[in-house]
Design a protein around this motif. Structure first.
Motif, PDB file in Angstrom:
ATOM      1  N   MET A 128       0.801  -1.232   0.000  1.00  0.00           N
ATOM      2  CA  MET A 128       0.000   0.000   0.000  1.00  0.00           C
ATOM      3  C   MET A 128       0.837   1.287   0.000  1.00  0.00           C
ATOM      4  SD  MET A 128      -3.188  -0.631  -0.184  1.00  0.00           S
ATOM      5  CE  MET A 128      -4.089  -2.155  -0.406  1.00  0.00           C
ATOM      6  N   ARG A 139     -10.308   0.156   2.390  1.00  0.00           N
ATOM      7  CA  ARG A 139     -11.193  -0.127   1.249  1.00  0.00           C
ATOM      8  C   ARG A 139     -10.892  -1.499   0.665  1.00  0.00           C
ATOM      9  NH1 ARG A 139      -9.248   3.667  -3.903  1.00  0.00           N
ATOM     10  NH2 ARG A 139      -7.379   2.461  -4.310  1.00  0.00           N
ATOM     11  N   LYS A 154       1.919  -4.794   3.868  1.00  0.00           N
ATOM     12  CA  LYS A 154       3.227  -4.144   3.733  1.00  0.00           C
ATOM     13  C   LYS A 154       2.900  -2.706   3.309  1.00  0.00           C
ATOM     14  CE  LYS A 154       6.642  -2.420   1.097  1.00  0.00           C
ATOM     15  NZ  LYS A 154       6.884  -1.360   2.077  1.00  0.00           N
ATOM     16  N   LEU A 204      -1.989  -4.468  -4.902  1.00  0.00           N
ATOM     17  CA  LEU A 204      -1.069  -3.335  -4.800  1.00  0.00           C
ATOM     18  C   LEU A 204      -1.815  -2.060  -5.135  1.00  0.00           C
ATOM     19  CD1 LEU A 204       1.831  -1.877  -4.879  1.00  0.00           C
ATOM     20  CD2 LEU A 204       1.686  -2.239  -7.339  1.00  0.00           C
ATOM     21  N   GLY A 206      -0.370   1.659  -5.846  1.00  0.00           N
ATOM     22  CA  GLY A 206       0.897   2.369  -5.918  1.00  0.00           C
ATOM     23  C   GLY A 206       1.178   2.837  -7.328  1.00  0.00           C
ATOM     24  N   ALA A 210       5.865   0.229  -9.536  1.00  0.00           N
ATOM     25  CA  ALA A 210       5.678  -0.858  -8.567  1.00  0.00           C
ATOM     26  C   ALA A 210       4.724  -1.899  -9.147  1.00  0.00           C
ATOM     27  CB  ALA A 210       5.139  -0.311  -7.250  1.00  0.00           C
ATOM     28  N   GLU A 228      -3.941  -1.338  -8.448  1.00  0.00           N
ATOM     29  CA  GLU A 228      -4.547   0.007  -8.469  1.00  0.00           C
ATOM     30  C   GLU A 228      -3.394   0.992  -8.585  1.00  0.00           C
ATOM     31  OE1 GLU A 228      -7.588   0.822  -8.595  1.00  0.00           O
ATOM     32  OE2 GLU A 228      -8.683  -0.964  -7.939  1.00  0.00           O
ATOM     33  N   LEU A 229      -3.169   1.522  -9.783  1.00  0.00           N
ATOM     34  CA  LEU A 229      -1.937   2.273 -10.019  1.00  0.00           C
ATOM     35  C   LEU A 229      -2.196   3.755 -10.255  1.00  0.00           C
ATOM     36  CD1 LEU A 229      -0.284  -0.505 -12.210  1.00  0.00           C
ATOM     37  CD2 LEU A 229      -0.289  -0.267  -9.726  1.00  0.00           C
ATOM     38  N   GLY A 230      -1.255   4.407 -10.880  1.00  0.00           N
ATOM     39  CA  GLY A 230      -1.328   5.857 -11.020  1.00  0.00           C
ATOM     40  C   GLY A 230      -2.378   6.313 -12.016  1.00  0.00           C
ATOM     41  N   GLU A 359       2.590  11.265 -14.779  1.00  0.00           N
ATOM     42  CA  GLU A 359       1.710  11.591 -13.651  1.00  0.00           C
ATOM     43  C   GLU A 359       2.370  12.658 -12.769  1.00  0.00           C
ATOM     44  OE1 GLU A 359       1.211   8.526 -10.622  1.00  0.00           O
ATOM     45  OE2 GLU A 359      -0.781   9.305 -10.123  1.00  0.00           O
ATOM     46  N   PHE A 361       2.304  14.023  -9.239  1.00  0.00           N
ATOM     47  CA  PHE A 361       1.732  13.631  -7.948  1.00  0.00           C
ATOM     48  C   PHE A 361       2.037  14.703  -6.910  1.00  0.00           C
ATOM     49  CE2 PHE A 361       0.702  10.347  -4.688  1.00  0.00           C
ATOM     50  CZ  PHE A 361      -0.500   9.970  -5.254  1.00  0.00           C
TER      51      PHE A 361
HETATM   52  P1  NAP Z   1       4.999   3.502  -4.751  1.00  0.00           P
HETATM   53  O1  NAP Z   1       6.345   4.101  -4.636  1.00  0.00           O
HETATM   54  O2  NAP Z   1       4.702   2.684  -5.945  1.00  0.00           O
HETATM   55  O3  NAP Z   1       4.789   2.655  -3.417  1.00  0.00           O
HETATM   56  C1  NAP Z   1       3.595   1.956  -3.152  1.00  0.00           C
HETATM   57  C2  NAP Z   1       3.898   0.725  -2.329  1.00  0.00           C
HETATM   58  O4  NAP Z   1       4.629  -0.197  -3.147  1.00  0.00           O
HETATM   59  C3  NAP Z   1       4.781   0.984  -1.114  1.00  0.00           C
HETATM   60  O5  NAP Z   1       4.411   0.111  -0.080  1.00  0.00           O
HETATM   61  C4  NAP Z   1       6.182   0.665  -1.622  1.00  0.00           C
HETATM   62  O6  NAP Z   1       7.053   0.286  -0.603  1.00  0.00           O
HETATM   63  C5  NAP Z   1       5.886  -0.496  -2.556  1.00  0.00           C
HETATM   64  N1  NAP Z   1       6.845  -0.630  -3.649  1.00  0.00           N
HETATM   65  C6  NAP Z   1       7.510   0.346  -4.297  1.00  0.00           C
HETATM   66  N2  NAP Z   1       8.250  -0.178  -5.290  1.00  0.00           N
HETATM   67  C7  NAP Z   1       8.039  -1.510  -5.275  1.00  0.00           C
HETATM   68  C8  NAP Z   1       8.512  -2.588  -6.052  1.00  0.00           C
HETATM   69  N3  NAP Z   1       9.356  -2.407  -7.058  1.00  0.00           N
HETATM   70  N4  NAP Z   1       8.086  -3.833  -5.760  1.00  0.00           N
HETATM   71  C9  NAP Z   1       7.213  -4.031  -4.753  1.00  0.00           C
HETATM   72  N5  NAP Z   1       6.712  -3.050  -3.982  1.00  0.00           N
HETATM   73  C10 NAP Z   1       7.125  -1.797  -4.237  1.00  0.00           C
HETATM   74  O7  NAP Z   1       3.863   4.608  -4.669  1.00  0.00           O
HETATM   75  P2  NAP Z   1       3.674   5.751  -3.604  1.00  0.00           P
HETATM   76  O8  NAP Z   1       4.650   6.824  -3.869  1.00  0.00           O
HETATM   77  O9  NAP Z   1       3.618   5.173  -2.232  1.00  0.00           O
HETATM   78  O10 NAP Z   1       2.186   6.220  -3.981  1.00  0.00           O
HETATM   79  C11 NAP Z   1       1.931   7.056  -5.045  1.00  0.00           C
HETATM   80  C12 NAP Z   1       1.463   6.275  -6.272  1.00  0.00           C
HETATM   81  O11 NAP Z   1       0.362   5.457  -5.928  1.00  0.00           O
HETATM   82  C13 NAP Z   1       0.953   7.213  -7.358  1.00  0.00           C
HETATM   83  O12 NAP Z   1       1.369   6.740  -8.611  1.00  0.00           O
HETATM   84  C14 NAP Z   1      -0.555   7.106  -7.212  1.00  0.00           C
HETATM   85  O13 NAP Z   1      -1.275   7.472  -8.347  1.00  0.00           O
HETATM   86  C15 NAP Z   1      -0.703   5.675  -6.846  1.00  0.00           C
HETATM   87  N6  NAP Z   1      -2.007   5.428  -6.217  1.00  0.00           N
HETATM   88  C16 NAP Z   1      -2.966   4.748  -6.899  1.00  0.00           C
HETATM   89  C17 NAP Z   1      -4.227   4.561  -6.347  1.00  0.00           C
HETATM   90  C18 NAP Z   1      -5.316   3.821  -7.062  1.00  0.00           C
HETATM   91  O14 NAP Z   1      -6.293   3.462  -6.420  1.00  0.00           O
HETATM   92  N7  NAP Z   1      -5.230   3.575  -8.339  1.00  0.00           N
HETATM   93  C19 NAP Z   1      -4.491   5.083  -5.077  1.00  0.00           C
HETATM   94  C20 NAP Z   1      -3.489   5.767  -4.410  1.00  0.00           C
HETATM   95  C21 NAP Z   1      -2.249   5.934  -4.987  1.00  0.00           C
HETATM   96  P3  NAP Z   1       8.194   1.293  -0.077  1.00  0.00           P
HETATM   97  O15 NAP Z   1       7.530   2.476   0.489  1.00  0.00           O
HETATM   98  O16 NAP Z   1       8.910   0.487   0.936  1.00  0.00           O
HETATM   99  O17 NAP Z   1       9.043   1.635  -1.279  1.00  0.00           O
END
Ligand code: NAP
Length: 466
Positions: A128, A139, A154, A204, A206, A210, A228-230, A359, A361
């Protein structure tokens, strides 16, 4: 190895956490697996009592819980409290509706009886993000738990206070031991967790980067995944739109949560004849936003959570300006302590600029002019993402027709996108796959089991009709 929570408004370290070792991870996975064996046999009524208790706990501890997200990731306190209320709503919603969503469905065939059952899968790993440190988890967890699964979380490495608080919420609400576990581990541990035989599936929320890793790891392990991504949502304003309402809503749609929402409107695609007027109204309202200490109740824009994320956003802005974007508002970091960025509006944005094709952010809006409605749809669809979209016009029938041509998981007409437990939520393209919330969300992590009871009452295939 350790991870830290840092207050992004002051840059001070709040707390340092040791990441979990092998023994702690194994213990949590063993407990989650063992808890699944008994939790799956409980009735919907029993699970419902537990989830209502969680909702009550959330409401009773709202201030304390909200404070963690404000301290760790800079969310303005009033928004942080609103997020806790929404989590409680999701728990109540699934406590009240899960049984109906997952009731056996009779399907007439040549069997004496045939039906479909929705059975839990097992331990679901949730990876998350920090931007809604509670809502993203609840959710997913409320439907997953109501379906009879157990959960291992995690969370993002910068929100460990919230991550541990969530585990506590379930424990102190009286849920059985092992139903919900938090693991403090880095992103690099996720692939191994997905491969672990005690984990049945993964979700996931993120970035798309990711998503690529988690999608590959779950594919390699042949396990169900929801991603659920960007997003880079279009906010389309047509010539007959109510411009005052559109401009007011645009400010919330872009700047709420300091612009750090996957479903924030990011690209404002405005038909030329009203572009000037929209831009002025939008900028005038955005200029009023109060940037400041997120613990103060009237703050609307807090700091970004990390220095690297602010630097990344600023690089997108500066590169776009260099390519010809015009700064209407802001356009730079706030000087001094904390990772603040000024609310920013760039106009004359074109499709080759980073603020259009990646994106953003954070609190940065891009205005793009469209020649006409057709061009507006073309621009909206010219994105690698497809999460949601907004469409402003007074001609609802026309809007409905255009909505069918927008490549996004949602179209909100004359409004901004907001997740709602009653409606499905998710995207297409690089915004991921699968859905959360509503009936669709609770059916993601279930085994859709077909049951056929003999003897046959006739031939399997119906006689051909002429
Ligand atoms: P993120 O850097 O992708 O991190 C999200 C989660 O994934 C964290 O727990 C992170 O852990 C982990 N993670 C990162 N790189 C990974 C990898 N290579 N393999 C496995 N796990 C990995 O995103 P964020 O900066 O936290 O959040 C912002 C992003 O989330 C934006 O792109 C946003 O649009 C997206 N988002 C999407 C939704 C949706 O519903 N579609 C909702 C909210 C946010 P660590 O923190 O330990 O790196």
């Amino acid at each position: 190895m350790s991870i830290q929570s840092i207050n992004p408004a002051t840059e001070e370290v709040i707390q340092t956490f040791e990441v979990y070792d092998e023994k702690q991870i194994n213990q949590a996975l063993d407990q989650a697996r063992a808890a699944f064996q008994s939790w799956r046999t409980t009735t919907f009524a029993e699970r419902s009592v537990h989830l209502h208790n969680v909702a009550t706990y959330l409401r009773q501890h709202k201030e304390e819980l909200a404070r963690f997200s404000t301290l760790e990731m800079g969310k303005p306190i009033s928004e942080a409290e609103g997020e806790i209320d929404k989590c409680a709503w999701a728990c109540d919603f699934y406590a009240d509706n899960a049984e109906r969503f997952l009731a056996d469905e009779q399907i007439a065939t040549n069997a004496t009886q045939s039906y479909v059952s929705y059975l839990p899968l097992g331990v679901v790993l949730a990876v998350m993000p920090w931007n809604y440190p509670y809502w993203q988890i609840f959710r997913f967890a409320a439907p997953a738990l109501m379906a009879g699964n157990t959960v291992v979380l995690k969370h993002a490495s910068n929100v460990s206070l919230a991550a541990l608080a969530i585990e506590r919420i379930f424990k102190e609400s009286g849920l059985p031991e092992g139903i919900f576990h938090t693991l403090l581990v880095p992103g690099s541990s996720v692939e191994r967790l997905i491969a672990d035989p005690r984990v049945a599936a993964v979700t996931l929320t993120g970035s798309d980067a990711a998503g690529v890793s988690v999608g590959a790891a779950s594919g390699h392990a042949l396990k169900k995944a929801v991603l659920e991504l960007g997003g880079s949502d279009a906010f389309i304003v047509l010539a007959d739109a109510d411009l005052d309402a559109a401009a007011q809503t645009a400010v919330r749609a872009r700047f709420q949560n300091t612009g750090q929402s996957c479903i924030a409107a990011k690209r404002f695609i405005v038909v030329e004849s009203v572009a000037e007027a929209f831009e002025q109204k939008f900028a005038a309202t955005a200029a009023q936003l109060r940037v400041g200490n997120p613990l103060e109740r009237d703050t609307q824009i807090g700091p970004m959570p990390r220095a690297d994320l602010r630097a990344e956003l600023d690089a997108q802005v500066q590169a776009s300006v260099k390519m010809g974007a015009r700064v209407v508002l802001g356009g730079k970091p706030v000087e001094g302590k904390g990772f603040f960025y000024t609310p920013t509006i760039l106009s004359d944005v074109t499709e080759d600029m980073p603020v259009f094709n990646t994106e953003t952010f954070g609190p940065v809006a891009a205005i793009i002019r469209a020649k006409d409605d057709e061009h507006a749809i073309e621009l909206a669809n010219n994105s690698q993402f497809g999460l949601s979209s907004n469409l402003w016009t007074q001609n609802i029938e026309h809007a409905r027709q255009l909505a069918r041509r927008i490549e996004a998981g949602g179209v909100f007409i004359n409004s901004m996108t907001a997740s709602d437990p009653r409606l499905p939520f998710g995207g297409v393209k690089r915004s991921g796959y699968g859905r959360e919330l509503s009936l669709f969300g609770i059916r993601e992590f279930v085994n859709v089991q077909t049951v056929w009871v003999g003897p046959a009452t006739g031939p399997q295939m119906p006689a051909p009709t002429k």
